[in-house]
Design an enzyme around this catalytic site. Sequence first.
Site, PDB file in Angstrom:
ATOM      1  N   ASN A 155       7.985  20.747 -16.424  1.00 20.84           N
ATOM      2  CA  ASN A 155       7.508  19.374 -16.538  1.00 20.84           C
ATOM      3  C   ASN A 155       6.331  19.210 -17.493  1.00 20.84           C
ATOM      4  O   ASN A 155       6.072  18.122 -17.975  1.00 20.84           O
ATOM      5  CB  ASN A 155       7.123  18.835 -15.150  1.00 20.84           C
ATOM      6  N   SER A 158      15.320  14.524  -8.276  1.00 20.69           N
ATOM      7  CA  SER A 158      14.432  13.407  -7.988  1.00 20.69           C
ATOM      8  C   SER A 158      15.002  12.134  -8.595  1.00 20.69           C
ATOM      9  O   SER A 158      15.604  12.170  -9.668  1.00 20.69           O
ATOM     10  CB  SER A 158      13.056  13.690  -8.599  1.00 20.69           C
ATOM     11  N   GLY A 159      14.801  11.002  -7.930  1.00 17.77           N
ATOM     12  CA  GLY A 159      15.265   9.733  -8.487  1.00 17.77           C
ATOM     13  C   GLY A 159      14.417   9.259  -9.653  1.00 17.77           C
ATOM     14  O   GLY A 159      14.914   8.853 -10.703  1.00 17.77           O
ATOM     15  N   HIS A 160      13.083   9.362  -9.503  1.00 22.26           N
ATOM     16  CA  HIS A 160      12.197   8.633 -10.424  1.00 22.26           C
ATOM     17  C   HIS A 160      11.929   9.325 -11.758  1.00 22.26           C
ATOM     18  O   HIS A 160      11.228   8.772 -12.602  1.00 22.26           O
ATOM     19  CB  HIS A 160      10.888   8.262  -9.728  1.00 22.26           C
ATOM     20  N   THR A 181      16.150   7.867   9.017  1.00 15.98           N
ATOM     21  CA  THR A 181      17.033   6.788   8.583  1.00 15.98           C
ATOM     22  C   THR A 181      17.132   6.784   7.061  1.00 15.98           C
ATOM     23  O   THR A 181      16.114   6.824   6.372  1.00 15.98           O
ATOM     24  CB  THR A 181      16.475   5.434   9.070  1.00 15.98           C
ATOM     25  N   ALA A 196      11.940  15.211  -5.052  1.00 13.76           N
ATOM     26  CA  ALA A 196      12.123  16.619  -5.396  1.00 13.76           C
ATOM     27  C   ALA A 196      11.106  17.498  -4.673  1.00 13.76           C
ATOM     28  O   ALA A 196      11.372  18.659  -4.379  1.00 13.76           O
ATOM     29  CB  ALA A 196      12.023  16.821  -6.903  1.00 13.76           C
ATOM     30  N   CYS A 250      -0.216  15.509 -11.860  1.00 13.74           N
ATOM     31  CA  CYS A 250      -0.628  15.978 -10.538  1.00 13.74           C
ATOM     32  C   CYS A 250      -2.004  16.625 -10.570  1.00 13.74           C
ATOM     33  O   CYS A 250      -2.676  16.685  -9.566  1.00 13.74           O
ATOM     34  CB  CYS A 250       0.367  16.972  -9.986  1.00 13.74           C
ATOM     35  N   GLN A 308      13.345  17.542 -13.893  1.00 14.11           N
ATOM     36  CA  GLN A 308      13.148  17.107 -15.285  1.00 14.11           C
ATOM     37  C   GLN A 308      14.405  17.293 -16.133  1.00 14.11           C
ATOM     38  O   GLN A 308      14.373  17.028 -17.344  1.00 14.11           O
ATOM     39  CB  GLN A 308      12.007  17.910 -15.928  1.00 14.11           C
TER      40      GLN A 308
HETATM   41  C1  LIG Z   1       8.180  15.193 -10.596  1.00  5.37           C
HETATM   42  C2  LIG Z   1       8.606  16.563 -10.259  1.00  5.37           C
HETATM   43  C3  LIG Z   1       8.711  16.977  -8.928  1.00  5.37           C
HETATM   44  C4  LIG Z   1       8.345  16.094  -7.775  1.00  5.37           C
HETATM   45  O1  LIG Z   1       9.312  15.127  -7.587  1.00  5.37           O
HETATM   46  P1  LIG Z   1       9.062  13.924  -6.573  1.00  5.37           P
HETATM   47  O2  LIG Z   1      10.396  13.256  -6.501  1.00  5.37           O
HETATM   48  O3  LIG Z   1       8.003  13.086  -7.194  1.00  5.37           O
HETATM   49  O4  LIG Z   1       8.644  14.513  -5.269  1.00  5.37           O
HETATM   50  C5  LIG Z   1       9.132  18.260  -8.687  1.00  5.37           C
HETATM   51  N1  LIG Z   1       9.438  19.084  -9.686  1.00  5.37           N
HETATM   52  C6  LIG Z   1       9.352  18.720 -10.977  1.00  5.37           C
HETATM   53  C7  LIG Z   1       9.729  19.684 -12.025  1.00  5.37           C
HETATM   54  C8  LIG Z   1       8.929  17.448 -11.306  1.00  5.37           C
HETATM   55  O5  LIG Z   1       8.824  17.107 -12.584  1.00  5.37           O
END
Ligand SMILES: *Cc1c(COP(=O)(O)O)cnc(C)c1O
Length: 385
Positions: free
Chosen positions: A155, A203-205, A243, A75, A328, A183
């Site tokens: 977040n 974001s994936g994670h 890639t 993200a 962060c 989020q």
């Molecule tokens: C975690 C987060 C991001 C960053 O995402 P990444 O995939 O870790 O780069 C950006 N915005 C919000 C609101 C997030 O919670």
Amino acid sequence: MSAPVYLDYAATTPVDPRVAEVMSRHLTLDGIFANPASRSHMPGWQAEQAVEVARRQVADLIGADPREIVWTSGATEADNLALTGFMRANRARGRHLITSRIEHKAVVDTATALEAEGVEVTWLTPDRDGRIAPQQLRAAMREDTVLVSLMAVNNELGVIHDLAALAEVAHAGGAVFHTDAAQAVGRLPLDVTRLGIDLMSLSGHKAYGPKGVGALYVRRDPDLRLEALIHGGGHERGMRSGTLPTHQIVGMGEAFTLAGREGEADQARILAQRDRLLAGLEGLEGIHHNTALDVAVPNILNLAFEGVDGESLLMALRDIALSTGSACNSASVEPSYVLKGIGVPRHLALASLRISLGRFTTEDDIDRAIEALRHAFTGLRRQTS
Ligand SMILES: *Cc1c(COP(=O)(O)O)cnc(C)c1O
């Protein structure tokens, strides 16, 4: 000693085992490992097909067309591409960008960097809940406003924005609307058409997928152009070269399908767990809510423990994994800019913890957290009083 209770799902989520299983089939020689851009052989086509299935899975969750999904490394990169890519491509139309003071750093720092390129940024101050009201946005709109960026779910606080109303104001003023929805996936319905979103960072994670992969939704519209930030082989329709990481992408796709299928049930269970946690802390004096519960997702709870500092509280809570402020900025002892941004007094901001629940949280985790929080808080209060 048993493993700590993990209550930091807003920082990252573990990969769902079903996602890990799909990913593991896209790495080794006996799996789908080839370069999805290899057009000259079957393994390459298979990898491309796997990427396209995942692209559809992500698109389906947000009601988009697969051609509107651009893969990124997360993200953070999606936010950079949305803001910088859009502002650079639209220099001639206008140079005014509107965002808020409590966006994720990926937006705040990108907008700040754009100021050095001559972009004018209006930094809206949210209300005490952490929200920007549509009329507040309307008042900030100018003739030369080309982009509005406001996040779906904060977040640190969990507070939810009324995206449909905000997007409508942006459009009425002739601007494009971007939202960081990292989020929000699996926590809220996210139909881009119904909400009127033009650009959406994913974001994936944060949704039980892997780290290192994300996407930017870019609404198909000849007027909506982005300048690429990463140059190379011209992948992703020229918007993002590199890639494609097939294993990451199929993981994110599977995670998003699970989010669509199970997100609502997850959130209902988590709501009950959050309420159990709050009930368990009842009677403790000096707990303040930074999260406005009625306008927030149930999985994020930000609380101030008056009279102690968050760092000491964290030290006393070794068996519970959670955050002060956001992950962060946990390296510095400055109060969180988000808490500051909604007007939480410094001493309370420094006494705040973010507790975030997720798919694998159990009632036992909650009970252990209640016990540990009560013990740590009352112990530290006794020392300081
Ligand atoms: C975690 C987060 C991001 C960053 O995402 P990444 O995939 O870790 O780069 C950006 N915005 C919000 C609101 C997030 O919670």
